[in-house]
Design a protein around this motif. Structure first.
Motif, PDB file in Angstrom:
ATOM      1  N   GLU A  44       0.754  -1.342   0.000  1.00 57.97           N
ATOM      2  CA  GLU A  44       0.050   0.040   0.030  1.00 57.97           C
ATOM      3  C   GLU A  44       1.004   1.330   0.101  1.00 57.97           C
ATOM      4  O   GLU A  44       1.907   1.372   0.615  1.00 57.97           O
ATOM      5  CB  GLU A  44      -0.892  -0.085   1.427  1.00 57.97           C
ATOM      6  CG  GLU A  44      -2.024  -1.112   1.240  1.00 57.97           C
ATOM      7  CD  GLU A  44      -3.213  -1.112   2.150  1.00 57.97           C
ATOM      8  OE1 GLU A  44      -2.762  -0.151   3.343  1.00 57.97           O
ATOM      9  OE2 GLU A  44      -4.070  -1.859   2.177  1.00 57.97           O
ATOM     10  N   ASP A  61       4.104   3.622   1.511  1.00 58.23           N
ATOM     11  CA  ASP A  61       3.864   4.078   2.600  1.00 58.23           C
ATOM     12  C   ASP A  61       4.986   4.267   3.562  1.00 58.23           C
ATOM     13  O   ASP A  61       5.727   3.227   3.828  1.00 58.23           O
ATOM     14  CB  ASP A  61       2.561   3.450   3.655  1.00 58.23           C
ATOM     15  CG  ASP A  61       1.076   3.777   3.111  1.00 58.23           C
ATOM     16  OD1 ASP A  61       1.050   4.992   2.243  1.00 58.23           O
ATOM     17  OD2 ASP A  61       0.334   2.964   3.575  1.00 58.23           O
ATOM     18  N   ASP A  94      -4.296   6.994  -2.630  1.00 58.19           N
ATOM     19  CA  ASP A  94      -4.109   5.709  -1.944  1.00 58.19           C
ATOM     20  C   ASP A  94      -4.248   4.703  -3.023  1.00 58.19           C
ATOM     21  O   ASP A  94      -5.253   4.615  -3.713  1.00 58.19           O
ATOM     22  CB  ASP A  94      -4.865   5.449  -0.688  1.00 58.19           C
ATOM     23  CG  ASP A  94      -4.798   6.234   0.398  1.00 58.19           C
ATOM     24  OD1 ASP A  94      -3.707   6.798   0.731  1.00 58.19           O
ATOM     25  OD2 ASP A  94      -5.890   6.555   1.118  1.00 58.19           O
ATOM     26  N   SER A  96      -2.744   0.397  -4.073  1.00 55.36           N
ATOM     27  CA  SER A  96      -2.051  -0.810  -3.700  1.00 55.36           C
ATOM     28  C   SER A  96      -1.192  -1.209  -5.170  1.00 55.36           C
ATOM     29  O   SER A  96      -1.681  -0.923  -6.156  1.00 55.36           O
ATOM     30  CB  SER A  96      -2.967  -1.816  -3.290  1.00 55.36           C
ATOM     31  OG  SER A  96      -3.854  -2.452  -4.244  1.00 55.36           O
ATOM     32  N   ILE A 116      -7.361   2.392  -3.732  1.00 50.95           N
ATOM     33  CA  ILE A 116      -7.755   1.834  -2.511  1.00 50.95           C
ATOM     34  C   ILE A 116      -8.455   2.905  -1.881  1.00 50.95           C
ATOM     35  O   ILE A 116      -8.128   4.012  -1.842  1.00 50.95           O
ATOM     36  CB  ILE A 116      -6.818   0.916  -1.796  1.00 50.95           C
ATOM     37  CG1 ILE A 116      -5.512   1.521  -1.466  1.00 50.95           C
ATOM     38  CG2 ILE A 116      -6.260  -0.303  -2.466  1.00 50.95           C
ATOM     39  CD1 ILE A 116      -4.663   1.086  -0.334  1.00 50.95           C
ATOM     40  N   ARG A 118      -8.804   4.134   2.155  1.00 48.76           N
ATOM     41  CA  ARG A 118      -8.422   3.738   3.673  1.00 48.76           C
ATOM     42  C   ARG A 118      -9.098   4.794   4.507  1.00 48.76           C
ATOM     43  O   ARG A 118      -8.853   6.147   4.062  1.00 48.76           O
ATOM     44  CB  ARG A 118      -6.956   4.002   3.692  1.00 48.76           C
ATOM     45  CG  ARG A 118      -6.288   2.738   2.887  1.00 48.76           C
ATOM     46  CD  ARG A 118      -4.574   2.488   3.199  1.00 48.76           C
ATOM     47  NE  ARG A 118      -4.047   3.685   2.153  1.00 48.76           N
ATOM     48  CZ  ARG A 118      -2.686   3.846   2.350  1.00 48.76           C
ATOM     49  NH1 ARG A 118      -1.935   2.764   3.013  1.00 48.76           N
ATOM     50  NH2 ARG A 118      -2.250   4.846   1.632  1.00 48.76           N
TER      51      ARG A 118
END
Length: 134
Positions: A44, A61, A94, A96, A116, A118
């Motif tokens: 991620e 991240d 965001d 992946s 994604i 989050r």
């Protein structure tokens, strides 16, 4: 132990400390056990940049990069963006993705880039007037 031939997706990179899923196989002749059908999980991160053509850069991240190679932004091709996400990636979004090796340049890149959602902690406090009165 396992080798490149044991990876479900041989182009995806697996780094020391990465979580993986695998099956255990036993060599009938020697009784030695090893991992087979090894699958890595997506990383991620966030979109660092996106060009008009749809290609760009992503970065893992902060804090999850146990390997120095994962600590830098890597490029992705527009063809590696999930079909439903083409044209929807934005800087800071965001995502992946899987680390891979570009077969042409032999450099690290991102594959299977997907948006994604989050939940982020809301830093704003609810005003007192909106809180439930006891």
């Amino acid at each position: 132990h396992f080798g490149t031939a044991d990876l479900r997706e041989p182009r995806h990179l697996v780094f020391k400390g990465d979580a993986v899923e695998y099956a255990i196989a036993t060599d009938k002749a020697t009784g030695e056990m090893s991992a087979r059908d090894v699958t890595s999980f997506p990383t991620e991160g966030i979109v660092e940049s996106v060009k008009e053509a749809g290609n760009g850069m992503v970065r893992a991240d902060e804090g999850i990069a146990q390997d120095k190679e994962k600590d830098k932004a890597v490029p992705f091709a527009a063809t590696e963006v999930d079909k439903g996400d083409k044209g929807k990636l934005e800087k800071g979004g965001d995502v992946s993705f899987y680390y891979a090796v570009n077969p042409k340049t032999k450099e690290m890149c991102a594959e299977k880039v997907k948006r994604i959602h989050r939940d982020r902690p809301n830093k704003e406090k609810m005003p007192d007037r909106m809180k439930r009165q006891q």
